[in-house]
Design an enzyme around this catalytic site. Sequence first.
Site, PDB file in Angstrom:
ATOM      1  N   LYS A  79       0.840  -1.206   0.000  1.00 11.77           N
ATOM      2  CA  LYS A  79       0.000   0.000   0.000  1.00 11.77           C
ATOM      3  C   LYS A  79       0.875   1.257   0.000  1.00 11.77           C
ATOM      4  O   LYS A  79       1.825   1.357   0.786  1.00 11.77           O
ATOM      5  CB  LYS A  79      -0.925  -0.015   1.221  1.00 11.77           C
ATOM      6  N   SER A 154      -9.998   2.170   2.398  1.00  9.54           N
ATOM      7  CA  SER A 154      -9.071   2.888   1.555  1.00  9.54           C
ATOM      8  C   SER A 154      -8.052   2.004   0.845  1.00  9.54           C
ATOM      9  O   SER A 154      -7.474   2.418  -0.165  1.00  9.54           O
ATOM     10  CB  SER A 154      -8.314   3.915   2.395  1.00  9.54           C
ATOM     11  N   SER A 178     -10.508  -0.111   6.705  1.00 19.56           N
ATOM     12  CA  SER A 178      -9.863  -0.069   5.391  1.00 19.56           C
ATOM     13  C   SER A 178      -9.141  -1.328   4.963  1.00 19.56           C
ATOM     14  O   SER A 178      -8.631  -1.365   3.840  1.00 19.56           O
ATOM     15  CB  SER A 178      -8.891   1.101   5.326  1.00 19.56           C
TER      16      SER A 178
HETATM   17  N1  GLN Z   1     -13.615   4.491   5.523  1.00 21.33           N
HETATM   18  C1  GLN Z   1     -13.113   5.003   6.777  1.00 21.33           C
HETATM   19  C2  GLN Z   1     -12.732   6.448   6.620  1.00 21.33           C
HETATM   20  O1  GLN Z   1     -12.935   6.966   5.587  1.00 21.33           O
HETATM   21  C3  GLN Z   1     -11.957   4.170   7.252  1.00 21.33           C
HETATM   22  C4  GLN Z   1     -10.695   4.452   6.534  1.00 21.33           C
HETATM   23  C5  GLN Z   1      -9.546   3.631   7.011  1.00 21.33           C
HETATM   24  O2  GLN Z   1      -9.711   2.642   7.728  1.00 21.33           O
HETATM   25  N2  GLN Z   1      -8.347   4.082   6.663  1.00 21.33           N
HETATM   26  O3  GLN Z   1     -12.212   7.059   7.498  1.00 21.33           O
END
Ligand code: GLN
Length: 496
Positions: A79, A154, A178
């Site tokens: 990532k 994400s 995410s």
């Molecule tokens: N979808 C969540 C957010 O937008 C979690 C994102 C994540 O875990 N990095 O904050």
Amino acid sequence: MSLTRKTAAELGALMASGEVSAVEVTQAHLDRVAEVDGQVHAFLHVAAESALAQARAVDARRAAGEELGPLAGVPIAHKDVFTTTDMPTTAGSKILEGYRPPYDATVTARLREAGLVILGKTNLDEFAMGSSTENSAYGPTRNPWDLGRIPGGSSGGSSAAVASYQAPLSTGTDTGGSIRQPAAVTGIVGMKPTYGGSSRYGLIAFASSLDTPGPFARTVLDAALLHEAFSGHDVMDTTSIHAEVPPVVEAARHGDVAGLRVGVVKEFGGEGYQPGVLARFHEAVELLESMGAKVAEISCPNFGYALPAYYLIAPSECSSNLARFDGMRYGLRAGDDGSRSAEEVMALTRAAGFGPEVKRRIMLGTYALSSGYYDAYYGSAQKVRTLIARDFEAAFHQVDVLISPTTPTTAFPIGERADDPMAMYLADLCTIPANLAGNAAISVPCGLADEDGLPVGLQIMAPVLGDDRCYRVAAAVEKAFESRWGGPLLKEAPSL
Ligand code: GLN
């Protein structure tokens, strides 16, 4: 069978016995990337030459008789929120375009030590804020099951890379869901370790009290092997836990739920959930019962407040963490023509470099922390966080693990929620409690929804440092589904 269809464990064994070389394995995956990533867009950067050089080094060490770990020579997609000295690190943001970090993240360094071959860096929502990768400054990633749909976020580049056989393994980070949400909607395994179980050093910070690196894979065992390879105490991260890594690989090898007490979270899985998701979830509950688990409904009354609490805590932390992107130290600098003050350049840089969702979060966070509002917003959210941790504690007096659907719906069409932040935030309804409390939680495939044929994930949550329990239950579910379908149905479906 093509090398790209094999699991990481199988590839490791083939290389250890000398049947194939790391160079052959790496080349097969680079060929797959060349074949499909034009459509999927999982990668922001492909490092073909350095990957082949890493593979040659593994082959040379093996030829010299060195004992190597189980993942030596196995390709991985990384990532693009972990620093890498030999590849750009953008966090999916224009503000870091072209940035080359001066040091490796601990996770990166441990991948290298384990002999994993880093194929490249994967796409993500900008600074890991989002559930679809549509917030990436470099364009969205597409779901290999249906290219018109999102791969989750994400860590959507990482989930899509594994689901489309471009890599058997990838890394992710889970702040609110995410890893688990993208795993669920692409039909693969994704694990959020206990907070502090994997190092944040060199992980570009979003919300430091929540950010947790973890693995993606197509099998439970592969996820456990990767989990073990990069986890464990790190002196460079002050919140790193001083404890042995739980026996995750052992647990993944011995999936078994006989006598296990399983709690179904009462607050999750009612109205607002897609019928096909609920149908697969209820089947998974029956499956666990048929394998000897003792299933009971457990109420976690404060879980319903997790989402609003998260959207105060995470933006608050992000508003502070992202202050460092000021055009002075890293990446983009806008409007510096010699006529402007440093403050003006900072403002222009941030206006030009951050996307709309990042700006929204910074505004939410600075508002929640501002004097006069701090107690009402940030302070209340912290209290809710404590109540959620207590719900978990009370539940784990009664059961060994808690389960729920990972997500309320399957993968949604690209664009459907892009202009509706509230709808987007709901994707993490079920995953956020484990982040707020720091617990371990995994998503494992549990079938396809009838109405759209898309993957559904089962979430298994365990106590802090109970990561092995997640793997034990996930492995049992995986095994049961394989025998029911006469093979790894979910792992063969992507149509690319
Ligand atoms: N979808 C969540 C957010 O937008 C979690 C994102 C994540 O875990 N990095 O904050």
